[in-house]
Design a protein around this motif. Sequence first.
Motif: not given
Length: 530
Positions: A302-303, A386-392, A469-472
């Motif tokens: 979701f993030l 662009c804080k959360f990604t699934n890149f390694y 920010y954006y961490e709830g």
Amino acid sequence: MKLKYILPSALVAAMGMSSCVNDLDVTPIDPSTVMIVDANGLFNKCYANMAVAGNSGANGDCDIDGLDGGTTGFVRQMFNANELTTDESICAWGDPGIPEFNFNQWTAAHPMLKGFYNRLTTGISYCNHYLSECSAVDATMTAEIRFVRAFYYFQLMDCFGNVPFATELLSDNAPQASRSEVFAFVENELLECLNDMAEPRTNTYGRADKAAAWMLLARIYLNAEVYTGTAQWDKAAEYAKKVMESGYKVFDNGGNYEGASGWSAYQMLFMGNNGENGAQVEAILPILQDGKETTSWGTTLFLMASTFKADMTLVGTATNGTSEAWGGNRARPELVAKFFPNGDAPQVDVWEMIDKAGDDRALFWGKDRSLDITNTTEFTEGYSVCKFTNFYSDGSSPKDPQFPDADFFMMRAAEANLTYAEALTRQNGGTAPQEALDALNALRTRAHATKKASYTLAEICDEWCREFYYEGRRRSDLIRFGFFGGNNSYKWQWKGGVKAGANFDEHLNIFAIPDDDMNANSNLVQNPGY
């Protein structure tokens, strides 16, 4: 090794704490049938309530009635309640409840607040069931579930104030406890369960240890004046300091950063391999995700997906490391202004943005975006996050092209630094002493931002925003600083439903008890103002 969430098949019903508190207290129809509780499965279920919608992962049955599994995700609804209501985020979608969050106009009928409330009360019911049936199995596991239950009660107390309260499965409706009573319970539970919890950084990754209890104590003490009317800055500093000395630390990756061809330490906290790339040294309470085994539409996916659109090219390809790009949540201008206080935020990609800001945490996409938001339903009005990604971070591939491996760090060591600094500064009359400066500047150093020689309390509030920010958590921080509901001077775009920003009533500092629960439980009295 990660804790895998293995869910017991017997736990399939959603439970509230009013009309459904006894749903787990069942006996078999056939008296010859012997019911044996799977202690490990129920233990995992108490944690899994934060990570997945139900027993079958992303596309299975949901434990919460009324909303789909993705919408009821714990992280998703924690984000919506604590970010969309503030100066950090606004959502372009028209889903029921989203505009009311955007404009601070919710009521007791708000569907997403019902989902969040039910997710929390359901988690408490799971914990109560474990403690009633399995408390003698293992002392450390029992202490952990007491911690998890205290964490759920903390979330209820913070968001909903005066809430139904039970420490066992009841056959009748739960009584209501005041916010100060819930505070006292959470405090006592954490202090009592500490002795049986694992030492810091010795437990299985994904399970709570003593540092998690210390961090939650520091968090409730930091907000004690809001919850009880009495400040406890000394205890907030004391327990934050314990975390800072626990072995968890602010991850800095040795100070390495390679710009557009690599990843900063801060970015590595929010990537697909954050449980293995070294960043886990900061993860005091990670909520686990795995693209093959622990999947959810409402956690880190979701993030990532809600903040991304396919015109954003982060590493040479228009992807965030997953196949999902939903284009909904984006930054309000006040969030971007924390990094560009002179109003000169450039319309560039994220790598140039970091360089222009002089701060690795400025993870915004301004290319083909406007900073100003006139049309709240247009995703390109507002900078993308662009804080959360699934890149390694090592360049290897995720396990699945759709569902992420990135864990969500529900508590991380940077919180201890900020808590310690704020508490000391408040004790010192609003001037940050040297110990506070050192704690704050450690975060700025990690972000390659210029150290500051002094901090006011308002500047510490801004530093909370830049780091988290954006961490709830933004709503509770603004409330503590007096910047949320009520008559105050802090405005953000579309605050109170007015583009220029307008104050809204202070009663909105606490959400309403959902009307469904009010109707089902005659013991409950609605929060004032609703």
